[in-house]
Design a protein around this motif. Sequence first.
Motif, PDB file in Angstrom:
ATOM      1  N   ALA A 215       0.784  -1.324   0.075  1.00  0.00           N
ATOM      2  CA  ALA A 215       0.011  -0.065  -0.075  1.00  0.00           C
ATOM      3  C   ALA A 215       0.709   1.471  -0.024  1.00  0.00           C
ATOM      4  O   ALA A 215       0.484   2.230  -0.833  1.00  0.00           O
ATOM      5  N   SER A 216       1.961   1.246   0.672  1.00  0.00           N
ATOM      6  CA  SER A 216       2.886   2.420   0.742  1.00  0.00           C
ATOM      7  C   SER A 216       3.614   2.818  -0.555  1.00  0.00           C
ATOM      8  O   SER A 216       3.370   3.991  -1.067  1.00  0.00           O
ATOM      9  N   SER A 217       3.980   2.018  -1.337  1.00  0.00           N
ATOM     10  CA  SER A 217       4.559   2.289  -2.443  1.00  0.00           C
ATOM     11  C   SER A 217       3.413   2.635  -3.492  1.00  0.00           C
ATOM     12  O   SER A 217       3.545   3.392  -4.481  1.00  0.00           O
ATOM     13  N   VAL A 218       2.355   1.909  -3.529  1.00  0.00           N
ATOM     14  CA  VAL A 218       1.051   2.420  -4.272  1.00  0.00           C
ATOM     15  C   VAL A 218       0.700   3.914  -4.102  1.00  0.00           C
ATOM     16  O   VAL A 218       0.493   4.642  -5.015  1.00  0.00           O
ATOM     17  N   ILE A 219       0.851   4.225  -2.863  1.00  0.00           N
ATOM     18  CA  ILE A 219       0.234   5.687  -2.215  1.00  0.00           C
ATOM     19  C   ILE A 219       1.221   6.528  -2.987  1.00  0.00           C
ATOM     20  O   ILE A 219       0.773   7.699  -3.497  1.00  0.00           O
ATOM     21  N   ILE A 220       2.504   6.380  -2.517  1.00  0.00           N
ATOM     22  CA  ILE A 220       3.790   7.254  -2.913  1.00  0.00           C
ATOM     23  C   ILE A 220       3.556   7.368  -4.499  1.00  0.00           C
ATOM     24  O   ILE A 220       3.771   8.579  -5.259  1.00  0.00           O
ATOM     25  N   THR A 221       3.421   6.249  -5.180  1.00  0.00           N
ATOM     26  CA  THR A 221       3.539   6.363  -6.981  1.00  0.00           C
ATOM     27  C   THR A 221       2.160   7.170  -7.333  1.00  0.00           C
ATOM     28  O   THR A 221       2.241   7.977  -8.360  1.00  0.00           O
ATOM     29  N   GLN A 222       1.288   6.747  -6.595  1.00  0.00           N
ATOM     30  CA  GLN A 222       0.049   7.594  -7.297  1.00  0.00           C
ATOM     31  C   GLN A 222       0.024   8.944  -6.817  1.00  0.00           C
ATOM     32  O   GLN A 222      -0.541   9.816  -7.799  1.00  0.00           O
ATOM     33  N   LEU A 223       0.750   9.283  -5.684  1.00  0.00           N
ATOM     34  CA  LEU A 223       0.516  10.782  -5.337  1.00  0.00           C
ATOM     35  C   LEU A 223       1.450  11.557  -6.428  1.00  0.00           C
ATOM     36  O   LEU A 223       1.140  12.500  -6.846  1.00  0.00           O
ATOM     37  N   TYR A 224       2.589  10.880  -6.818  1.00  0.00           N
ATOM     38  CA  TYR A 224       3.437  11.366  -7.776  1.00  0.00           C
ATOM     39  C   TYR A 224       2.708  11.559  -9.323  1.00  0.00           C
ATOM     40  O   TYR A 224       3.110  12.657  -9.913  1.00  0.00           O
ATOM     41  N   LEU A 225       2.147  10.460  -9.495  1.00  0.00           N
ATOM     42  CA  LEU A 225       1.394  10.436 -10.733  1.00  0.00           C
ATOM     43  C   LEU A 225       0.348  11.535 -10.751  1.00  0.00           C
ATOM     44  O   LEU A 225       0.238  12.230 -11.949  1.00  0.00           O
ATOM     45  N   GLU A 226      -0.241  11.958  -9.833  1.00  0.00           N
ATOM     46  CA  GLU A 226      -1.252  12.743  -9.715  1.00  0.00           C
ATOM     47  C   GLU A 226      -0.737  14.090  -9.581  1.00  0.00           C
ATOM     48  O   GLU A 226      -1.616  15.268  -9.651  1.00  0.00           O
ATOM     49  N   GLY A 227       0.586  14.309  -9.375  1.00  0.00           N
ATOM     50  CA  GLY A 227       1.213  15.898  -9.239  1.00  0.00           C
ATOM     51  C   GLY A 227       1.188  16.381  -8.055  1.00  0.00           C
ATOM     52  O   GLY A 227       1.402  17.254  -7.815  1.00  0.00           O
ATOM     53  N   ILE A 228       0.551  15.503  -6.773  1.00  0.00           N
ATOM     54  CA  ILE A 228       0.516  15.956  -5.498  1.00  0.00           C
ATOM     55  C   ILE A 228       2.049  15.824  -4.943  1.00  0.00           C
ATOM     56  O   ILE A 228       2.310  16.729  -4.036  1.00  0.00           O
ATOM     57  N   MET A 229       2.743  14.886  -5.252  1.00  0.00           N
ATOM     58  CA  MET A 229       4.160  14.449  -4.707  1.00  0.00           C
ATOM     59  C   MET A 229       5.207  15.027  -5.559  1.00  0.00           C
ATOM     60  O   MET A 229       5.191  14.409  -6.633  1.00  0.00           O
ATOM     61  N   PRO A 230       5.846  15.896  -5.268  1.00  0.00           N
ATOM     62  CA  PRO A 230       7.082  16.024  -5.965  1.00  0.00           C
ATOM     63  C   PRO A 230       8.231  15.128  -6.264  1.00  0.00           C
ATOM     64  O   PRO A 230       8.140  13.872  -5.371  1.00  0.00           O
TER      65      PRO A 230
END
Length: 284
Positions: A215-230
């Motif tokens: 779940a943690s890698s999914v969250i991080i990857t999705q936040l990056y793809l959505e432009g929320i996480m630099p």
Amino acid sequence: MIHFIGDSLLDTLKLVPFLFVTYLFMEYIEHKTNDKIEKIIEKNGKAGPLAGALLGIIPQCGISGAAANFYAGRIITVGTLTAIFISTSDEMLPILIASSVPASTVAGILAFKLAAAVVFGFAIDFIFRKPLSHDHHDEIHEMCEKQGCNCEGGNIFTSAFRHTLNISVFIFIVTFICSLLISAAGIDALNNGFFGIPVIGELTASLIGLVPNCASSVIITQLYLEGIMPAGPMISGLAVNSGVGLAILFKVNRSIKENLKITGILFAAALISGLVVSVFNISF
């Protein structure tokens, strides 16, 4: 609300066929190369961090768990273990592939993680290297199997389907939450907000990445793809995330103090890696 649910479900369903094909290929690699990879890790010698970093980027779930067991048996060094943990991407790679991310972006992320793994692996071995023994531990894939990875044996189609289903649920949840946040605050505000704060963003992402679950890698990857996480926090979160590797380490290595020290070293290496990306404005 229904609009956001529908859009998130549609976006997730679009990824399912690509996720299944990707996981099917990963399962095939897992079953065909698993024993060979473990033998390479076991016989790496002084080039351990380099070999571990290179093998860690291969998309399979069992390698971080095997590495934890090898370290517990003193077959590999702490530097090699750390290199494998840093280069391992868990669910990042299949999600990026399924999301049709440019190959150059995927290659850039993997290359940076590989370089960080090699640098920190050799540096850690130079500082903390210990003599190796041959007290090997069993149950290399027990924890991984409990997570549903089915790293040994079984039907690869069933395993790929189960993995696709589990990750798709996580992706739907994260996409839905991201959609709500973007609607409420705006993408620019989110990108320059919490995760955009120097050090705090990388620190928070590293803490998320420490969770020993896909779940943690999914969250991080999705936040990056959505432009929320630099990019910086994304690298920190994914570098510290080793799938179930840390969980297995705490199970098979008797010294809790040593396990905590390794976790701290991994966390620091991931944090520094992300800060390097942010400070030098590296894009992928």
